[in-house]
Design an enzyme around this catalytic site. Structure first.
Site, PDB file in Angstrom:
ATOM      1  N   ARG A 205       0.785  -1.242   0.000  1.00  0.00           N
ATOM      2  CA  ARG A 205       0.000   0.000   0.000  1.00  0.00           C
ATOM      3  C   ARG A 205       0.819   1.295   0.000  1.00  0.00           C
ATOM      4  O   ARG A 205       0.253   2.376   0.092  1.00  0.00           O
ATOM      5  CB  ARG A 205      -0.998   0.044   1.166  1.00  0.00           C
ATOM      6  N   ASP A 206       2.143   1.213  -0.119  1.00  0.00           N
ATOM      7  CA  ASP A 206       2.949   2.441  -0.189  1.00  0.00           C
ATOM      8  C   ASP A 206       4.221   2.201  -0.999  1.00  0.00           C
ATOM      9  O   ASP A 206       5.310   2.629  -0.602  1.00  0.00           O
ATOM     10  CB  ASP A 206       3.266   2.950   1.216  1.00  0.00           C
ATOM     11  N   ILE A 207       4.074   1.543  -2.143  1.00  0.00           N
ATOM     12  CA  ILE A 207       5.221   1.329  -3.027  1.00  0.00           C
ATOM     13  C   ILE A 207       5.602   2.672  -3.635  1.00  0.00           C
ATOM     14  O   ILE A 207       4.763   3.374  -4.204  1.00  0.00           O
ATOM     15  CB  ILE A 207       4.874   0.336  -4.165  1.00  0.00           C
TER      16      ILE A 207
ATOM     17  N   THR B 111       1.068   7.376   0.234  1.00  0.00           N
ATOM     18  CA  THR B 111       1.636   8.615  -0.282  1.00  0.00           C
ATOM     19  C   THR B 111       0.837   9.031  -1.515  1.00  0.00           C
ATOM     20  O   THR B 111       0.814   8.290  -2.501  1.00  0.00           O
ATOM     21  CB  THR B 111       3.116   8.390  -0.662  1.00  0.00           C
TER      22      THR B 111
END
Length: 195
Positions: A19-21, A67
């Site tokens: 969920r935040d690559i 992000t």
């Protein structure tokens, strides 16, 4: 990049959505075989496995998790709990976009100035430019981006046009059913292009 996709595929097979690559969550180490990318910071990861979910901490509905520059449309939706592995595919697409163009699909300054509702609307509704088209919008920065890629702006646009545009835009589809189904299928298309 294909190796990063394979690492994400491994996490998905273990029942974890990152969920935040984003580039700052990809660490590249030098091993005996050369550079080796590693995915780090699983702080907001989501368990998709029932056993893992029993011990997971849940996030509140309506919160922005991740992000914004790398966030999938479903993460930016009103119920961000409705994410699956394809949310990481989208973030991988943004990462590849940035590797190719030197910038993300959406302008960081624009997102920083927007409120939460505007950010969500932008991510969910605005279509990104194809990477080859994005180079044309960079102005003087296009020369620096091209130099870092050992070419010039015209050649870079030409290199990105066609298959690379298609691969990236498929990963960035607003409708997750139209994205790559797995990180592995994304990696395979990148490998086919390189071959």
């Amino acid at each position: 990049f294909a190796t990063v996709c394979e690492a994400v595929q491994h996490a998905h097979q273990k029942g974890v959505i990152h969920r935040d690559i984003k580039p700052s969550n990809v660490l590249v180490t030098l091993d005996e075989g050369g550079p080796t990318p590693k995915i780090i910071d699983f702080g907001i990861a989501k368990a998709i496995n029932r056993e893992l979910n029993q011990t997971a901490v849940t996030t509140g509905i309506g919160q922005i998790i991740g992000t914004p520059l790398y966030m999938s449309p479903e993460q930016a939706g009103p119920d961000s709990s409705d994410v699956d592995t394809r949310t990481d595919i989208y973030s991988l697409g943004v990462t590849l976009y940035e590797l190719l163009t030197g910038t993300t699909p959406f302008d960081g300054d624009r997102l920083r100035e927007a409120n939460y509702d505007e950010i969500r609307q932008l991510i969910r509704e605005e279509e990104p430019l194809r990477p080859s088209s994005k180079i044309s919008t960079l102005g003087k920065a296009a020369a620096a981006v091209s130099t870092h890629r050992k070419t010039n702006p015209d050649k870079l646009r030409h290199l990105l046009r066609g298959e690379l545009d298609w691969i990236v835009i498929k990963a960035l589809e607003k409708d997750r059913d139209r994205r790559y189904a797995t990180a592995r299928s994304f990696a395979l298309d990148v490998q086919r292009y390189l071959t």
